[in-house]
Write a protein that holds these residues in place. Structure first.
Motif, PDB file in Angstrom:
ATOM      1  N   ASN A   1      -3.684  14.769 -16.636  1.00 14.34           N
ATOM      2  CA  ASN A   1      -2.801  13.555 -17.330  1.00 14.34           C
ATOM      3  C   ASN A   1      -3.782  12.608 -17.696  1.00 14.34           C
ATOM      4  N   PHE A   2      -4.738  12.360 -16.926  1.00 14.26           N
ATOM      5  CA  PHE A   2      -5.609  11.313 -17.475  1.00 14.26           C
ATOM      6  C   PHE A   2      -6.737  11.485 -18.202  1.00 14.26           C
ATOM      7  N   THR A   3      -6.994  12.805 -18.859  1.00  8.11           N
ATOM      8  CA  THR A   3      -7.800  13.264 -19.875  1.00  8.11           C
ATOM      9  C   THR A   3      -7.776  12.127 -21.186  1.00  8.11           C
ATOM     10  N   ASN A   4      -8.917  11.765 -21.438  1.00  3.17           N
ATOM     11  CA  ASN A   4      -8.916  10.619 -22.556  1.00  3.17           C
ATOM     12  C   ASN A   4      -8.572   9.204 -22.387  1.00  3.17           C
ATOM     13  N   SER A   5      -8.464   8.828 -21.039  1.00  5.62           N
ATOM     14  CA  SER A   5      -8.044   7.585 -20.282  1.00  5.62           C
ATOM     15  C   SER A   5      -9.388   6.713 -20.703  1.00  5.62           C
ATOM     16  N   TYR A   6      -9.210   5.414 -20.870  1.00  2.79           N
ATOM     17  CA  TYR A   6     -10.551   4.491 -20.477  1.00  2.79           C
ATOM     18  C   TYR A   6     -10.593   4.198 -19.109  1.00  2.79           C
ATOM     19  N   ILE A   7     -11.791   3.980 -18.761  1.00  2.00           N
ATOM     20  CA  ILE A   7     -11.921   3.645 -17.557  1.00  2.00           C
ATOM     21  C   ILE A   7     -12.118   2.070 -17.521  1.00  2.00           C
ATOM     22  N   ILE A   8     -11.676   1.262 -16.843  1.00  6.74           N
ATOM     23  CA  ILE A   8     -11.453  -0.409 -16.885  1.00  6.74           C
ATOM     24  C   ILE A   8     -11.547  -0.810 -15.788  1.00  6.74           C
ATOM     25  N   ILE A   9     -12.481  -1.806 -15.539  1.00  5.04           N
ATOM     26  CA  ILE A   9     -12.514  -2.541 -14.541  1.00  5.04           C
ATOM     27  C   ILE A   9     -11.866  -4.375 -14.915  1.00  5.04           C
ATOM     28  N   ASN A  10     -11.805  -4.874 -13.693  1.00 10.63           N
ATOM     29  CA  ASN A  10     -11.858  -6.172 -14.044  1.00 10.63           C
ATOM     30  C   ASN A  10     -13.200  -6.831 -14.175  1.00 10.63           C
ATOM     31  N   GLN A  11     -13.397  -7.576 -15.264  1.00  7.80           N
ATOM     32  CA  GLN A  11     -14.631  -8.234 -15.556  1.00  7.80           C
ATOM     33  C   GLN A  11     -15.243  -9.144 -14.415  1.00  7.80           C
ATOM     34  N   TYR A  12     -14.280  -9.692 -13.543  1.00  8.89           N
ATOM     35  CA  TYR A  12     -14.868 -10.432 -12.388  1.00  8.89           C
ATOM     36  C   TYR A  12     -15.677  -9.528 -11.358  1.00  8.89           C
ATOM     37  N   THR A  13     -15.525  -7.943 -11.417  1.00  8.06           N
ATOM     38  CA  THR A  13     -16.181  -7.207 -10.350  1.00  8.06           C
ATOM     39  C   THR A  13     -17.634  -7.063 -10.653  1.00  8.06           C
ATOM     40  N   LEU A  14     -18.039  -7.381 -11.864  1.00 13.49           N
ATOM     41  CA  LEU A  14     -19.459  -7.578 -12.292  1.00 13.49           C
ATOM     42  C   LEU A  14     -20.268  -8.687 -11.480  1.00 13.49           C
ATOM     43  N   PRO A  15     -21.332  -8.340 -11.106  1.00  9.63           N
ATOM     44  CA  PRO A  15     -22.038  -9.407 -10.219  1.00  9.63           C
ATOM     45  C   PRO A  15     -22.465 -10.699 -11.185  1.00  9.63           C
ATOM     46  N   LEU A  16     -22.447 -11.856 -10.918  1.00  3.91           N
ATOM     47  CA  LEU A  16     -22.829 -13.066 -11.749  1.00  3.91           C
ATOM     48  C   LEU A  16     -24.434 -12.871 -11.836  1.00  3.91           C
ATOM     49  N   LEU A  17     -24.508 -13.199 -13.152  1.00  9.23           N
ATOM     50  CA  LEU A  17     -26.191 -13.182 -13.584  1.00  9.23           C
ATOM     51  C   LEU A  17     -26.705 -14.484 -13.607  1.00  9.23           C
ATOM     52  N   LYS A  18     -27.689 -14.625 -13.442  1.00 10.33           N
ATOM     53  CA  LYS A  18     -28.724 -15.961 -13.259  1.00 10.33           C
ATOM     54  C   LYS A  18     -28.637 -16.508 -14.886  1.00 10.33           C
ATOM     55  N   ASP A  19     -28.939 -17.649 -14.794  1.00  7.50           N
ATOM     56  CA  ASP A  19     -29.111 -18.322 -16.207  1.00  7.50           C
ATOM     57  C   ASP A  19     -29.750 -17.488 -17.298  1.00  7.50           C
ATOM     58  N   ASN A  20     -29.634 -17.634 -18.558  1.00  9.71           N
ATOM     59  CA  ASN A  20     -29.969 -16.842 -19.576  1.00  9.71           C
ATOM     60  C   ASN A  20     -29.849 -15.338 -19.606  1.00  9.71           C
ATOM     61  N   ASN A  21     -29.087 -14.905 -18.696  1.00 11.88           N
ATOM     62  CA  ASN A  21     -28.880 -13.373 -18.773  1.00 11.88           C
ATOM     63  C   ASN A  21     -27.422 -13.310 -18.984  1.00 11.88           C
ATOM     64  N   TYR A  22     -27.129 -12.214 -19.652  1.00  6.43           N
ATOM     65  CA  TYR A  22     -25.779 -12.055 -19.958  1.00  6.43           C
ATOM     66  C   TYR A  22     -25.421 -10.436 -20.195  1.00  6.43           C
ATOM     67  N   TYR A  23     -24.143 -10.041 -20.238  1.00  2.00           N
ATOM     68  CA  TYR A  23     -23.665  -8.890 -20.373  1.00  2.00           C
ATOM     69  C   TYR A  23     -23.367  -8.683 -21.838  1.00  2.00           C
ATOM     70  N   TRP A  24     -23.309  -7.255 -22.314  1.00  2.00           N
ATOM     71  CA  TRP A  24     -23.114  -6.916 -23.834  1.00  2.00           C
ATOM     72  C   TRP A  24     -21.817  -7.558 -24.075  1.00  2.00           C
ATOM     73  N   ASN A  25     -20.814  -7.301 -23.294  1.00  2.00           N
ATOM     74  CA  ASN A  25     -19.511  -7.775 -23.336  1.00  2.00           C
ATOM     75  C   ASN A  25     -19.624  -9.343 -23.931  1.00  2.00           C
ATOM     76  N   ASP A  26     -20.546 -10.294 -23.341  1.00  2.00           N
ATOM     77  CA  ASP A  26     -20.538 -11.662 -23.401  1.00  2.00           C
ATOM     78  C   ASP A  26     -20.629 -11.875 -24.850  1.00  2.00           C
ATOM     79  N   MET A  27     -21.445 -11.213 -25.569  1.00  2.00           N
ATOM     80  CA  MET A  27     -21.801 -11.262 -27.029  1.00  2.00           C
ATOM     81  C   MET A  27     -20.778 -11.089 -27.854  1.00  2.00           C
ATOM     82  N   LEU A  28     -19.475 -10.451 -27.693  1.00  2.88           N
ATOM     83  CA  LEU A  28     -18.368 -10.222 -28.490  1.00  2.88           C
ATOM     84  C   LEU A  28     -18.146 -11.398 -28.931  1.00  2.88           C
ATOM     85  N   ASP A  29     -17.493 -11.726 -30.081  1.00  6.62           N
ATOM     86  CA  ASP A  29     -16.873 -12.976 -30.742  1.00  6.62           C
ATOM     87  C   ASP A  29     -17.896 -14.109 -30.723  1.00  6.62           C
TER      88      ASP A  29
END
Length: 171
Positions: free
Chosen positions: A79-107
């Motif tokens: 029943n889970f086939t074709n589901s998206y795997i999603i996390i809470n963005q806060y799960t990602l480790p904090l990055l140092k200055d001038n680093n970013y995740y791809w998702n940060d570039m959206l918008d």
């Protein structure tokens, strides 16, 4: 918490594997195995959220198979086939200055080096040669998306995530 506060898609669920409740997963993370560093997972399918706990996983061909805690039946896990795997963005480790995740570039708003507005980042595409920014251009009479190669220092001149601004060498 039954749904993530700040959802971020990191993969997709494939078909069931075997009869004991294993299922195939496809990782969207840059280093594929990193998907298992960002737990818990939430599956989203047809607007229905399910919080998932993984109790086992292993590499399978170019992807992975996982076993979900308390599920040992193929008919349930399929029943889970074709589901998206999603996390809470806060799960990602904090990055140092001038680093970013791809998702940060959206918008982010994109301007060229002459300070002309090009559009807004709506997606990123990974290719073998270089990544590509997909820009929504509302000003163009054709209203087509603009694809800009993500080549730092040559085309991408500056990324300011805090101000949601990207400067490019592009006309």
């Amino acid at each position: 918490m039954d749904i993530p506060i700040k959802p971020l898609i990191i993969g997709k669920v494939g078909k069931s594997y075997g009869i004991l409740g294993w299922i195939t997963v496809f990782s969207f993370t840059e280093k594929k195995e990193k998907i298992f560093s960002y737990l818990p997972w939430f599956f989203l399918k047809e607007k229905k959220w399910t919080k998932i706990k993984i109790n086992n996983w292993r590499k399978y061909k170019k992807n992975f198979i996982v076993h979900i805690e308390d599920i040992s039946d193929r008919s349930i896990v399929k029943n889970f086939t074709n589901s998206y795997i999603i996390i809470n963005q806060y799960t990602l480790p904090l990055l140092k200055d001038n680093n970013y995740y791809w998702n940060d570039m959206l918008d982010c708003k994109v301007f060229n080096t002459n300070n002309n507005y090009i559009g807004q980042v709506i997606n990123l595409i990974r290719t073998n040669n270089n990544d590509i920014l997909v820009i929504k251009n509302k000003l163009s009479p054709f209203k087509k998306n603009i694809l800009i190669p993500f080549i730092e220092n040559k085309i991408i001149k500056n990324i300011n995530i805090h101000n949601k601004l990207i400067i490019v060498t592009w006309n």
